[in-house]
Design an enzyme around this catalytic site. Structure first.
Site, PDB file in Angstrom:
ATOM      1  N   CYS A  66      40.081  41.420  16.081  1.00 17.24           N
ATOM      2  CA  CYS A  66      40.138  40.037  15.628  1.00 17.24           C
ATOM      3  C   CYS A  66      41.185  39.842  14.537  1.00 17.24           C
ATOM      4  O   CYS A  66      41.154  40.540  13.517  1.00 17.24           O
ATOM      5  CB  CYS A  66      38.755  39.636  15.113  1.00 17.24           C
ATOM      6  SG  CYS A  66      38.737  38.050  14.248  1.00 17.24           S
ATOM      7  N   TYR A 197      45.838  29.787  19.628  1.00 13.38           N
ATOM      8  CA  TYR A 197      44.560  29.464  20.273  1.00 13.38           C
ATOM      9  C   TYR A 197      44.589  28.070  20.888  1.00 13.38           C
ATOM     10  O   TYR A 197      43.995  27.838  21.945  1.00 13.38           O
ATOM     11  CB  TYR A 197      43.412  29.578  19.265  1.00 13.38           C
ATOM     12  CG  TYR A 197      43.087  31.000  18.906  1.00 13.38           C
ATOM     13  CD1 TYR A 197      42.176  31.728  19.654  1.00 13.38           C
ATOM     14  CD2 TYR A 197      43.703  31.630  17.828  1.00 13.38           C
ATOM     15  CE1 TYR A 197      41.891  33.042  19.349  1.00 13.38           C
ATOM     16  CE2 TYR A 197      43.428  32.942  17.507  1.00 13.38           C
ATOM     17  CZ  TYR A 197      42.517  33.648  18.272  1.00 13.38           C
ATOM     18  OH  TYR A 197      42.241  34.955  17.965  1.00 13.38           O
TER      19      TYR A 197
END
Length: 358
Positions: A66, A197
Site C-alpha cells: 500500500c 486511483y
C-alpha cells in the site's frame, strides 16, 4: 460499495462475507471519490487525546503493498523509530472485510494476537462502519486502534516522537518550510497520489479522461520543478518527497497498465525517473519497497478491474539501480543528519521481491 487500495471495506449492516470475497472498486457511471474521514486521534507528547508518546506502547500496522502505508515505513526508518514503535505487516491481499496477517505463523499477528486488522478497529469502535485501512497505529496494551489518519501519522512521527529519533535523523518537516511542503504535498495528493486511483477506478470515460489529464499535467509540472532542484522543497529530503515517491515507485509496475495511466511510463519521463531512482537508492526508500507484494495487491484484489487476477511478470526492474546523476544538482539528502543504518533483519525485503541482481 466502493473501496480503495489501503482499504478493506465493510458495512455496519452488511452480512459477514467469505474470506475470499473481494470488494467493489468501480462504480459504473461515477467518478471515484475517496473517503478521507479517518480516525483523527493523535499520539502526542502531552497525551492530549489520551495517547501519550511512549516507546514500546504502540504498534504500526502496515502493508508493503500500500502506498499510504509505505509512507509510514519510510519515515519510521528515516527517523530511526524501529525500536520505539514496533511493526506488524499484513499480507499483500485482503478480502472485503479486512487486511489480514497471513504473513505471520498461523495467520496471527504475534504481538496483538489477532488474525485481522478489523479486530483492532472493532475493539475500540464496535460495529466500525468504515473501511479497514492501513496504515493504522494500535495501542498494544488495549489492542485498540488509535489512528489511521495516514497524513498525520508521519507528521507526528517527525514532530511528536523526537525524543526517540536516532542520532542524525533528518528534519522531514522543518518549521521554516512547512507552508511550502504543505502546498506542494496537497497538489501531489489531489492530482498524483489520488489521481492514479481516479483513473483506475473511474466509472465513466469522461471521469477517466479528466483524471488522466489532471495526473499528467501535474507530473509535467513536477518534472519542470525537479529539473533544476534535487528535491521538491529546499535542498534536503522532506515529507513531500516521501509522499511523491510511493506513487512513482508503483507507476510502471501497476498504474501505467492496471490503472490505464499510460501516456508515459515513469521510465519515459527522464527527470522524474532520475529523481525516483535517486530516492530509491537512498536508505529508507528502496529498501522498504517490495515489488512482488505491490503487484500482487493491485492485480489480485481489484477483481472488477482485473477479473482474471493474473499478475504480470514485468516490468524489468533493473533500471532502478542505474546511476541517476541527480547529485550534480547539489542538495544534501539528510541535511546535517546522516543516512539510517541497515533495516532490522526481520524487516528486510526479500531479494526475490526487489530489484534483480542482474
Amino acid at each position: 460499495m466502493s473501496t480503495e487500495s489501503g482499504t478493506a471495506s465493510t458495512s455496519r449492516d452488511a452480512p459477514e462475507t467469505s474470506e475470499d470475497e473481494q470488494g467493489s472498486y468501480v462504480m459504473t457511471g461515477q467518478e471515484f471519490v475517496r473517503d478521507t474521514k479517518y480516525i483523527e486521534t493523535r499520539i502526542t507528547r502531552d497525551g492530549r487525546d489520551g495517547y501519550p508518546v511512549e516507546a514500546g506502547r504502540y504498534r504500526l500496522i502496515a502493508a508493503r503493498a500500500c502506498p499510504w502505508a509505505n509512507r509510514t515505513l519510510i519515515v519510521r526508518r528515516l527517523l530511526g523509530l524501529e525500536d520505539a514503535i514496533s511493526l506488524g505487516l499484513c499480507g499483500p491481499t485482503h478480502d472485503k472485510n479486512s487486511w489480514t496477517f497471513d504473513l505471520d505463523p498461523g495467520g496471527v499477528d504475534p504481538v496483538l494476537q489477532i488474525p485481522r486488522l478489523k479486530d483492532a478497529y472493532e475493539k475500540r469502535f464496535p460495529g466500525y462502519p468504515k473501511g479497514i485501512t492501513v496504515p493504522a497505529v494500535v495501542d498494544v496494551p488495549t489492542g485498540q486502534v488509535v489512528t489511521n489518519d495516514f497524513p498525520q501519522i508521519t507528521i507526528d512521527f517527525s514532530l511528536e516522537w523526537t525524543e526517540f529519533h536516532r542520532d542524525g535523523a533528518p528534519e522531514l518537516y522543518p518549521a521554516h518550510l512547512r507552508d511550502e511542503i504543505d502546498e506542494v504535498s496537497h497538489g501531489i495528493y489531489t492530482e498524483v497520489n489520488n489521481g492514479v486511483y481516479r483513473c483506475g477506478f473511474a466509472g465513466s470515460q469522461e471521469s477517466y479522461e479528466s483524471a488522466y489529464d489532471r495526473l499528467f499535467t501535474k507530473l509535467d509540472e513536477l518534472s519542470d520543478r525537479l529539473a533544476t532542484q534535487r528535491f521538491l522543497v529546499g535542498d534536503t529530503i522532506t515529507e513531500a518527497d516521501v509522499r511523491l515517491f510511493t506513487t512513482l515507485a508503483r507507476f510502471d509496475a501497476v498504474y501505467h497498465g492496471h490503472f490505464k495511466c499510460n501516456r508515459s511510463k515513469l521510465s519515459e519521463m527522464p527527470v522524474l525517473w532520475a529523481y525516483a531512482r535517486d530516492l530509491f537508492q537512498t536508505p529508507g526508500f528502496g529498501d522498504t519497497t517490495d515489488f512482488t507484494q505491490i503487484k500482487q495487491h493491485y492485480y489480485i484484489v481489484h477483481t472488477d478491474v482485473n477479473p482474471t487476477q493474473i499478475v504480470p511478470k514485468g516490468p524489468d526492474l533493473r533500471g532502478w539501480l542505474a546511476p541517476h546523476h541527480r547529485e550534480e544538482l547539489g542538495g544534501r539528502p539528510f541535511g546535517d543528519g546522516t543516512p539510517p543504518g541497515p533495516p532490522p533483519p526481520a524487516e528486510v525485503v526479500p531479494a526475490a521481491d526487489w530489484v534483480p541482481a542482474s
